[in-house]
Write a protein that holds these residues in place. Sequence first.
Motif: not given
Length: 225
Positions: A61, A87-90, A92-93, A96, A102
């Motif tokens: 990725s 997706d919210i995890d992407s 968030r990452s 971070q 984004y």
Amino acid sequence: MIRVLVVDDDYHVAHAHALSVARVPGFTVVGEAHTGAEARELVTSGVPDLLLLDMYLPDFSGLDLVRQVAASGERVPDFLLVTAARDIDSVRSAMQLGAFYYLVKPFSFAALREQLEGYRAWSERIDRAPEADQHVVDALYSLRGAQPRRAASARTLQPTMARVLEIVESAPAPIGAAEVAEILGASRPTAQRYLAGLVKKQLLDLDLTYGSTGRPEHRYLPRRN
């Protein structure tokens, strides 16, 4: 000049992004990569300042690319995500890891240009700062935050007003109501009404140019935060 490496697995999309970046003053494209490994090599050899980075690559990725560069001890370029990943995890990452912003595909040239101009202003400000006192820190965070708020405001416009905004943002120089009307396929008063509304919403600036007759000519340009 800000050196940009475009990273996208789709050759056509990568080239389209590279052409868009080249249209924004102050930026130059130093390469296009279509895999994580190719991007990794170009980060080392091309020394880009900014990555225009897709999340989905065939080998690993876009965020894994950032992690690899950081783990190697090399300088990590700033990066702007341009991806279909919702997706919210992407998200968030990416935050971070320090993503400047984004952008979710599909997006307009105006949206990309806005983020590039925001990055340019931020980069210029940080380069001029002798040290990071609170005033400098506040200014840097403000520059990163102003552009997304403006983009969010633009997305709430009704379609015709949004089209007028896009026409002005795409123009190479300040543009008048008659020119906007011609591109829009509407009357000059209609174009003028939308332009005045965009100025009121603080999405455009009005530039008064005085010609040989001494009468001011109203021309419009994108708002500079």
